[in-house]
Design a protein around this motif. Sequence first.
Motif, PDB file in Angstrom:
ATOM      1  N   VAL A  80      25.328 -60.806  16.704  1.00 51.31           N
ATOM      2  CA  VAL A  80      26.929 -60.108  16.309  1.00 51.31           C
ATOM      3  C   VAL A  80      26.890 -59.851  15.447  1.00 51.31           C
ATOM      4  O   VAL A  80      26.908 -60.044  14.027  1.00 51.31           O
TER       5      VAL A  80
ATOM      6  N   GLU B  77      27.584 -54.671  17.561  1.00 56.87           N
ATOM      7  CA  GLU B  77      26.434 -54.548  17.672  1.00 56.87           C
ATOM      8  C   GLU B  77      25.796 -55.892  18.026  1.00 56.87           C
ATOM      9  O   GLU B  77      25.494 -57.094  17.172  1.00 56.87           O
TER      10      GLU B  77
ATOM     11  N   SER C 174      21.761 -58.376  19.436  1.00 55.81           N
ATOM     12  CA  SER C 174      20.438 -58.063  19.389  1.00 55.81           C
ATOM     13  C   SER C 174      19.836 -60.171  20.063  1.00 55.81           C
ATOM     14  O   SER C 174      20.770 -60.781  19.610  1.00 55.81           O
TER      15      SER C 174
ATOM     16  N   SER D 289      32.817 -50.785  22.490  1.00 54.40           N
ATOM     17  CA  SER D 289      32.380 -50.260  21.056  1.00 54.40           C
ATOM     18  C   SER D 289      32.499 -48.814  21.303  1.00 54.40           C
ATOM     19  O   SER D 289      33.215 -48.459  20.142  1.00 54.40           O
TER      20      SER D 289
ATOM     21  N   ALA E 169      25.543 -52.678   9.137  1.00 53.75           N
ATOM     22  CA  ALA E 169      24.222 -53.054   9.366  1.00 53.75           C
ATOM     23  C   ALA E 169      23.548 -54.436   8.651  1.00 53.75           C
ATOM     24  O   ALA E 169      22.892 -55.199   8.872  1.00 53.75           O
TER      25      ALA E 169
ATOM     26  N   SER F 272      29.161 -52.897  13.717  1.00 49.86           N
ATOM     27  CA  SER F 272      27.685 -52.106  13.535  1.00 49.86           C
ATOM     28  C   SER F 272      28.033 -50.975  12.362  1.00 49.86           C
ATOM     29  O   SER F 272      27.169 -50.130  11.341  1.00 49.86           O
TER      30      SER F 272
ATOM     31  N   CYS G 108      33.560 -51.545  16.231  1.00 49.02           N
ATOM     32  CA  CYS G 108      32.584 -51.462  16.566  1.00 49.02           C
ATOM     33  C   CYS G 108      31.561 -52.808  15.856  1.00 49.02           C
ATOM     34  O   CYS G 108      31.126 -53.263  15.031  1.00 49.02           O
TER      35      CYS G 108
ATOM     36  N   GLN H  74      15.941 -55.364  18.319  1.00 45.58           N
ATOM     37  CA  GLN H  74      16.745 -54.035  18.265  1.00 45.58           C
ATOM     38  C   GLN H  74      18.196 -54.294  18.174  1.00 45.58           C
ATOM     39  O   GLN H  74      18.258 -55.444  19.104  1.00 45.58           O
ATOM     40  N   TRP H  75      18.995 -53.481  17.879  1.00 47.98           N
ATOM     41  CA  TRP H  75      20.751 -53.286  17.926  1.00 47.98           C
ATOM     42  C   TRP H  75      20.920 -53.083  18.746  1.00 47.98           C
ATOM     43  O   TRP H  75      20.451 -51.797  19.084  1.00 47.98           O
ATOM     44  N   HIS H  76      22.093 -53.601  19.439  1.00 46.03           N
ATOM     45  CA  HIS H  76      22.291 -52.374  21.363  1.00 46.03           C
ATOM     46  C   HIS H  76      23.936 -52.261  20.364  1.00 46.03           C
ATOM     47  O   HIS H  76      24.650 -53.963  20.145  1.00 46.03           O
ATOM     48  N   LYS H  77      24.402 -51.166  20.789  1.00 45.77           N
ATOM     49  CA  LYS H  77      26.057 -50.935  20.386  1.00 45.77           C
ATOM     50  C   LYS H  77      27.274 -51.792  21.662  1.00 45.77           C
ATOM     51  O   LYS H  77      26.173 -51.398  22.558  1.00 45.77           O
ATOM     52  N   SER H  78      27.665 -52.610  21.623  1.00 44.10           N
ATOM     53  CA  SER H  78      28.845 -53.054  22.741  1.00 44.10           C
ATOM     54  C   SER H  78      28.953 -51.748  22.998  1.00 44.10           C
ATOM     55  O   SER H  78      29.371 -50.588  22.547  1.00 44.10           O
TER      56      SER H  78
END
Length: 67
Positions: free
Chosen positions: A36, A24, A26, A15, A42, A39, A22, A8-12
């Motif tokens: 990295v 992300e 994972s 950001s 993708a 975003s 922005c 799963q990717w997570h927004k910094s």
Amino acid sequence: MAKQMFGQWHKSSRSIGGNDNCVEVSVSTDGRAVGVRDSWDAGGPILVFTPLAWSRFAAAPPAPDPR
């Protein structure tokens, strides 16, 4: 490293707040890499760090704003 190797990717947190830059983050499914990506793109390229390199990068003080 293949894109499907990341979970799963997570927004910094840096950001958030109307910033157009922005990214992300994972961790790979085997825990050996941190990815990295942009975003806004993708499906684009992923910059890959080792966990140690990522922790050093993330802990570094931010560069001064050039504006």
